[in-house]
Design a protein around this motif. Sequence first.
Motif, PDB file in Angstrom:
ATOM      1  N   GLY A  60      -4.861   7.178  -6.228  1.00  0.00           N
ATOM      2  CA  GLY A  60      -4.359   6.544  -7.450  1.00  0.00           C
ATOM      3  C   GLY A  60      -2.900   6.147  -7.320  1.00  0.00           C
ATOM      4  O   GLY A  60      -2.493   5.072  -7.769  1.00  0.00           O
ATOM      5  N   MET A  61      -2.100   7.017  -6.691  1.00  0.00           N
ATOM      6  CA  MET A  61      -0.685   6.692  -6.482  1.00  0.00           C
ATOM      7  C   MET A  61      -0.534   5.488  -5.562  1.00  0.00           C
ATOM      8  O   MET A  61       0.323   4.634  -5.769  1.00  0.00           O
ATOM      9  N   ALA A  62      -1.390   5.415  -4.539  1.00  0.00           N
ATOM     10  CA  ALA A  62      -1.312   4.304  -3.591  1.00  0.00           C
ATOM     11  C   ALA A  62      -1.712   2.981  -4.235  1.00  0.00           C
ATOM     12  O   ALA A  62      -1.196   1.924  -3.870  1.00  0.00           O
ATOM     13  N   LEU A  63      -2.623   3.036  -5.205  1.00  0.00           N
ATOM     14  CA  LEU A  63      -3.130   1.809  -5.829  1.00  0.00           C
ATOM     15  C   LEU A  63      -2.394   1.431  -7.110  1.00  0.00           C
ATOM     16  O   LEU A  63      -2.710   0.413  -7.719  1.00  0.00           O
ATOM     17  N   ARG A  64      -1.411   2.230  -7.505  1.00  0.00           N
ATOM     18  CA  ARG A  64      -0.672   1.919  -8.737  1.00  0.00           C
ATOM     19  C   ARG A  64       0.071   0.597  -8.566  1.00  0.00           C
ATOM     20  O   ARG A  64       0.433   0.230  -7.446  1.00  0.00           O
ATOM     21  N   PRO A  65       0.312  -0.089  -9.652  1.00  0.00           N
ATOM     22  CA  PRO A  65       1.099  -1.317  -9.557  1.00  0.00           C
ATOM     23  C   PRO A  65       2.497  -1.010  -9.030  1.00  0.00           C
ATOM     24  O   PRO A  65       3.129  -0.049  -9.456  1.00  0.00           O
TER      25      PRO A  65
END
Length: 195
Positions: A60-65
Motif C-alpha cells: 500500500g505504501m509503494a502504491l500510494r500517490p
Amino acid sequence: MNTAHEAGSGVISAGVLPAIGALALPAIVYLIAAQRCHRQPRGWNHWRTASFIVGLIILGMALRPSTSDSFQDHMLGHLLLGMFAPLALVLGAPMTLALRTTPASVAKPLVHLLRSRPARITTHPAVLLIATVGGLAALYFTPLFTLTERHGALHMVVHAHFFVGGYLFAWMIAGPDPGPDRPSVRMRLVVLGLA
C-alpha cells in the motif's frame, strides 16, 4: 478541482479508495483462512499472518500517490514494490494457507498448476534473474522510464512486472510455499548474489 492526495491535506483521492479495497480484500481472506487453520490441530503460525499483513501495508505504501516527482521517491517505491512487499508476503506462506483451508476440489488444481511445466519455466532461477534485473535495466537505461511518466497504463504495467517478478524471485529464494523443483540452497545463494 485536483483530487490527488496532497501531503498533509488529509484528503483521500478517488483513485486511492479502490487500491485500499484491493489490499483489504486479500487481508480479510487471509485472516479468515488463518483463523480457520489455527483451529486445526497443526495450527497456524501468527508470525506468518503478521508477515503477510505487513507485506500488504508495504505494498500500500509503494502504491500510494506520490507527493514528489523525485527520482529517489520513484526508486523507493520500486524497492518497496519489487523487494520488500513481495518478501513479506512470501514469508506469509499464502499458498500453503490456501492449500490447507480450501476443499480438495480447489486444492488439487492448485497443486497441478504449481507442478506444471509453465510454472517450472516461470520460476526457473535464470528466468527470474533476467526478469528482475532485466526489468530494472530496461526501466532505467532506456527511454522506458520517461514513457512511464507520460502514460499511466504503462506505469501500472511496470509496477505489475516489478511486483510479480519480485514475488516469484522472493518465493524462489526464501519462500516456504510448495512449488516446482526448488533449486538447492547453494544455487539460490548464487542467484541471490548475482542479483
